[in-house]
Design an enzyme around this catalytic site. Structure first.
Site, short mmCIF file in Angstrom:
data_model
loop_
_atom_site.label_atom_id
_atom_site.label_comp_id
_atom_site.label_asym_id
_atom_site.label_seq_id
_atom_site.Cartn_x
_atom_site.Cartn_y
_atom_site.Cartn_z
N LYS A 174 51.11 -13.77 3.65
CA LYS A 174 50.05 -14.32 4.50
C LYS A 174 50.65 -15.40 5.39
CE LYS A 174 47.26 -17.82 4.56
NZ LYS A 174 47.12 -18.00 6.01
N GLY A 208 53.03 -25.95 2.10
CA GLY A 208 51.79 -26.45 2.69
C GLY A 208 51.56 -27.89 2.31
N SER A 209 50.30 -28.28 2.34
CA SER A 209 49.99 -29.69 2.07
C SER A 209 49.91 -29.92 0.56
CB SER A 209 48.64 -30.04 2.69
OG SER A 209 47.62 -29.36 1.99
N GLY A 265 48.54 -27.49 -2.48
CA GLY A 265 49.39 -27.26 -3.63
C GLY A 265 48.67 -27.51 -4.93
N GLU A 296 56.21 -26.22 -1.98
CA GLU A 296 56.99 -27.10 -1.11
C GLU A 296 55.96 -27.85 -0.28
OE1 GLU A 296 59.06 -29.26 0.52
OE2 GLU A 296 58.94 -27.86 2.20
N CYS A 311 58.60 -31.00 7.45
CA CYS A 311 58.44 -31.68 6.15
C CYS A 311 59.55 -32.71 5.99
CB CYS A 311 58.54 -30.71 5.00
SG CYS A 311 57.49 -29.30 5.17
N GLU A 360 51.66 -38.83 5.08
CA GLU A 360 52.33 -37.90 5.99
C GLU A 360 51.48 -37.70 7.25
OE1 GLU A 360 52.85 -33.72 4.80
OE2 GLU A 360 54.94 -33.93 5.44
C1 UN1 Z 1 60.27 -27.76 6.83
O1 UN1 Z 1 60.01 -28.65 7.62
O2 UN1 Z 1 59.39 -27.36 6.04
O3 UN1 Z 1 66.07 -29.17 7.15
C2 UN1 Z 1 61.56 -27.06 6.75
C3 UN1 Z 1 65.28 -28.86 8.06
C4 UN1 Z 1 65.03 -27.40 8.33
C5 UN1 Z 1 63.92 -26.89 7.48
C6 UN1 Z 1 62.67 -27.71 7.50
N1 UN1 Z 1 66.25 -26.67 8.10
O4 UN1 Z 1 64.70 -29.69 8.72
#
Ligand code: UN1
Length: 497
Positions: free
Chosen positions: A178, A231-232, A236, A253, A287, A388
């Site tokens: 998805k 996701g957030s 999660g 993650e 992230c 965040e």
């Molecule tokens: C993400 O933001 O979920 O290290 C992944 C990094 C990228 C991956 C980020 N290779 O910023």
């Protein structure tokens, strides 16, 4: 690139392109200028049901395909991705908004993962080990688990699906995917290329639609024992609760509030480059983005002045134009959230040094653009230093020494990426040991993870699993221990000595 002109797309279930059972649709538009990109099925539990049934059926054969053959499929996929790299990058600049060099990097990350996991088809090593008994052979092997539900975000629309699907597949699992509703075309292209690489019916299925319908149905489904979600934090937690009754394997993650520490002995030019790249690259929508800077008091003033000057030089615009440094953010809700944090920061008493506003003019009002924003005089406990934001905003905090720097860096609920700029090997090693994060960079920003190392974080960033690297294999397989007794008699472990 020729805009797709709102072409209509379908789900891919059991080797066929099909509409949602309900016949309903949603549209994907460009965050850069509002152009229509495509129309997609708004799927529901009924579509998930069909996709899971197909994946469950296909699993019984796919798990028996020799792993090196499964790996060869990934090599073909890597090759196709390489051929399509430029087209996919252009599409990404339109559908997701990131600037072309970064869009190419996103695709490259998937190519890297495809080659890496393709090679795992000839490894997937287990162990052989002596038995404590005579004439007995012991080994452990990795076994696939079944149907994997893959739920991905929009910020790395090609790379993140590759992190999840490619290890899942090489290990012998089948997939129901998805993709994010903000980037469905890229998810669809990903699956099209897997089909072209030769994936057989049911092994990979894509079901478009929202988290509330499609995501939830996947997480609830009894025949989906494995879920991988980026996701957030809130999502999660929900997924964990929903999956708990069925003891699902759940990989999460989630968020980050990553900091770059700049000590008094840092190479300041390098630190400025690292901060600008990590805070404003992908418009801060990683992230791993550096949404905090922790500066030693001896360099604070100089560093802040340099950051402001560099941020103000950055050119906002369409991701596909060469002169653009910073593209749009993903949608109106993101723009509103980012701006709300500017208001929060001001109310909390931080100093807005630059940015802090929605950008318009030159057609930018057609999309979602936010000026690179730097706050100074930030207290580590302020919300702009704790929560965040997922946008081009960074908060600079002043500290007196390395101890305080590490304490402030760790003083958040998340623990994804971290970084320190210093020339002192002793301080660097202390940071490597003491920064509570899944990733630590020395003399580099907080972004730029490579696919053959584990990716993920501690504390509220996840639940202990990692993706990428060898760690991915641990999530997508289960260990089986096998004992072969060729003595021809009953031997009792722990009893017969
Ligand atoms: C993400 O933001 O979920 O290290 C992944 C990094 C990228 C991956 C980020 N290779 O910023």
């Amino acid at each position: 690139m020729a805009i797709l002109g709102a072409k209509t797309f379908q789900n891919y279930i059991d080797g066929e392109w099909v509409d949602a059972a309900s016949g309903e649709t949603f549209e994907s538009t460009s965050p850069a200028n509002g152009d229509a990109i495509g129309v997609f099925p708004r799927s529901s539990a009924a579509d998930v049901e069909r996709a899971v049934a197909a994946a469950k059926h296909a699993y019984e054969d796919w798990r028996l395909v020799p792993a090196p053959k499964r790996g060869e499929l990934l090599f073909r996929f890597a090759h196709l991705l390489s051929e399509q790299k430029e087209d996919l990058a252009q599409l990404m600049a339109h559908e997701m908004g990131k600037v072309l060099p970064e869009a190419r990097g996103d695709v490259q990350e998937a190519i890297d993962m495809a080659y890496y996991m393709g090679g795992e088809g000839r490894r997937l090593f287990g162990q052989t080990t002596p038995s404590e008994l005579r004439d007995k052979f012991n080994m452990s092997v990795r076994q696939p688990i079944g149907v994997v539900g893959v739920i991905t975000p929009w910020n790395f629309p090609i790379a993140i699906p590759s992190w999840k699907m490619l290890p899942a597949l090489v290990c012998g699992n089948t997939v129901v995917f998805k993709p994010a509703t903000d980037t469905p075309t890229l998810g669809e292209r990903f699956v099209e290329l897997l089909v072209e690489a030769g994936v057989s019916a049911g092994v990979v299925n894509i079901v478009h639609g929202g988290g509330g319908e499609v995501g939830n149905a996947l997480v609830q489904h009894p025949d989906v024992p494995v879920i991988s979600l980026t996701g957030s934090r809130e999502t999660g937690v929900e997924v964990t609760k929903t999956g708990a009754d069925r003891l699902k394997h759940i990989h999460l993650e989630l968020g980050g509030k990553n900091a770059i520490i700049v000590l008094d002995d840092a190479n300041l030019d390098l630190a400025v480059d690292g901060i600008i790249w990590s805070a404003f690259g992908t418009s801060g929508q990683r992230c791993t983005a550096a949404s905090r800077v922790i500066a030693h008091e001896a360099v604070y003033d100089k560093l802040v002045a340099r950051l402001v000057a560099e941020a103000e030089k950055m050119q906002l615009g369409y991701g596909w134009e060469d002169e653009t440094d910073v593209g749009p953010v993903i949608n109106q809700a993101a723009l509103d959230k980012i701006h709300s944090y500017t208001e929060i920061g001001k109310d909390e008493g931080a100093t807005l040094l630059t940015g802090g506003e929605v950008a318009s003019g030159n057609g930018l009002e057609k999309g979602y653009y936010y000026r690179p924003t730097v706050f100074g005089d930030v207290d580590p406990q302020m919300r702009i230093a704790q929560e965040e934001i997922f946008g081009p905003t960074t908060a600079v905090i002043k500290v007196r020494d390395v101890d305080q720097a590490i304490e402030v860096s760790n003083g958040i609920k998340y623990g994804l990426s971290s970084s320190i700029f210093t020339q002192d090997v002793n301080r660097a090693f202390r940071a490597m040991r003491d920064l509570k994060a899944g990733i630590t960079y020395i003399n580099a920003g907080t972004i730029g993870a490579e696919v053959h190392l584990p990716f993920g974080g501690v504390k509220d960033t996840g639940n202990g699993h990692r993706e990428a690297g060898q760690a991915a294999l641990d999530f997508f397989t289960e260990w089986k221990s096998i004992y072969v007794d060729y003595s021809g008699k009953l031997q009792k472990a722990q009893i017969d000595t």
